[in-house]
Design an enzyme around this catalytic site. Structure first.
Site, PDB file in Angstrom:
ATOM      1  N   ASP A   1       0.109   4.396   0.928  1.00 26.53           N
ATOM      2  CA  ASP A   1       0.066   5.269   2.113  1.00 26.53           C
ATOM      3  C   ASP A   1       0.700   4.626   3.346  1.00 26.53           C
ATOM      4  OD1 ASP A   1      -1.946   3.407   2.271  1.00 26.53           O
ATOM      5  OD2 ASP A   1      -3.546   4.826   2.762  1.00 26.53           O
ATOM      6  N   HIS A  37       0.838  -1.213   0.000  1.00 27.52           N
ATOM      7  CA  HIS A  37       0.000   0.000   0.000  1.00 27.52           C
ATOM      8  C   HIS A  37       0.866   1.255   0.000  1.00 27.52           C
ATOM      9  CE1 HIS A  37      -3.955  -1.888   0.980  1.00 27.52           C
ATOM     10  NE2 HIS A  37      -3.177  -2.846   1.435  1.00 27.52           N
ATOM     11  N   GLU A  63      -8.928 -11.401   6.070  1.00 28.26           N
ATOM     12  CA  GLU A  63      -7.919 -10.710   6.882  1.00 28.26           C
ATOM     13  C   GLU A  63      -8.486 -10.591   8.292  1.00 28.26           C
ATOM     14  OE1 GLU A  63      -6.946  -6.744   5.599  1.00 28.26           O
ATOM     15  OE2 GLU A  63      -5.108  -6.682   6.786  1.00 28.26           O
TER      16      GLU A  63
HETATM   17 ZN    ZN Z   1      -3.467  -4.788   2.366  1.00 24.08          ZN
END
Ligand code: ZN
Length: 335
Positions: A19, A17, A202
């Site tokens: 960010d 990712h 997740e």
């Molecule tokens: Zn991720």
């Protein structure tokens, strides 16, 4: 395996990712001209960026992104962040990386969605020119947002498909927004022929992983929860689904709390394809080298295993067959 050698060997990363992966030093450089005040002390700044050890869950982990996001609201900042990731990738010989980001998180100061995407792609291109690391980007829809806003991101991805956006993903709060919430949106993704990877399993249950596959996902981000529903293993195998594993992140978000519960071996033994990723270099305080070294310490993986995970990543990458062939050859020659 030796860390220095692992670092030098060619690697592929598919789940990173934007960010969550900006270096604190780069964040300082970005924040200053915008008048954003960051703690002068480097340790203090790092503490604000890295997820705490006692992080309770995924949503608390995601809170770590607030400060970074406040700095990533200009084209200059986005370009610098993308360039920064490629420089980190180059340091550990990543040959190809897919960087993902959610354009809707960068509109706080009025930037338009196309400008956001253009700025990130420009940063990736500069990185490629300087370091020779090939990259593409994936656009993420944020699960908590309005469906109509997420569909704008799907169309945005399509608009930039020939310019370096190679896929679509859904990120964020999986618990409250499981895959079937987005049945129509993902139908649109498939209809537009946009390759799909989804964060699933997740947090939440193994069924989310199965649902993500039924909704068209070719890759699964994390996928950990499917360990408790072995009835879906054949679904993963039969559809040649690649699981993008992110070991450090999975412990931080309390997806698992002890090593015995981490399904790395379970997946391998079941013949499920996996590849290894950082998720968030800064928030998870890791690198791809660190992730491989952890797997070595935990499971005694070998260079041959590592090579296989990278071939798996190439097979799952959202690139052409020709590009895949070149990467496979490069890996084979260098391992
Ligand atoms: Zn991720």
């Amino acid at each position: 395996m030796k860390r220095e050698h692992v670092k030098k060997l060619p690697k592929i990363e598919l789940h990173c990712h934007l960010d969550g992966s900006i270096r604190p030093e780069t964040l300082r450089k970005i924040a200053e001209p915008q008048g954003i005040v960051l703690p002068a002390d480097d340790v203090q700044l790092k503490n604000l960026l890295v997820a705490p050890i006692d992080c309770q869950n995924l949503n608390q982990y995601l809170e770590r992104f607030d400060l970074v996001l406040s700095c990533l609201q200009t084209e200059t900042a986005l370009k610098a962040a993308a360039f920064d990731i490629i420089s980190q990738a180059a340091e550990e010989n990543i040959r190809y990386i897919e960087v993902r980001f959610a354009p809707s998180l960068h509109t706080q100061k009025g930037l338009s969605l196309p400008k956001i995407v253009t700025a990130v792609l420009a940063g990736l291109t500069c990185g490629q020119e300087k370091f020779g690391v090939k990259s593409n980007a994936l656009l993420c829809g944020m699960r908590h947002e309005e469906i109509s806003d997420i569909e704008k991101i799907v169309h945005l991805a399509k608009e930039f498909q020939t310019a370096g956006i190679v896929g679509f993903d859904l990120a964020g709060n999986e618990l409250d927004f499981p895959p079937y919430t987005f049945e129509e949106t993902l139908g649109l993704v498939n209809q537009l022929n946009m390759p799909l990877t989804l964060h699933a399993g997740e947090c939440g249950c193994g069924k989310n992983v199965a649902d993500a596959i039924h909704l068209g996902a070719k890759r699964i981000g994390h996928g950990i929860a499917v360990k408790d529903t072995p009835e879906y293993f054949s679904l993963l195998k039969d559809n040649n689904i690649l699981i993008e594993m992110c070991p450090t992140s999975n412990f931080q978000t309390k997806t698992v709390t002890k090593l015995a519960d981490y399904p790395f071996k379970t997946f391998l033994d079941a013949g499920i394809k996996v590849c290894i990723n950082t998720d968030n270099r800064t928030v998870s305080n890791t690198s791809l080298t660190d992730e491989y070294m952890k797997l070595y310490e935990w499971y005694g993986i070998t260079y041959a295993d590592m090579e296989q995970f990278n071939h798996n990543a190439v097979n799952g990458a959202f690139i052409s067959e020709k590009e895949k062939q070149l990467l496979h050859e490069y890996l084979t020659t260098n391992y």
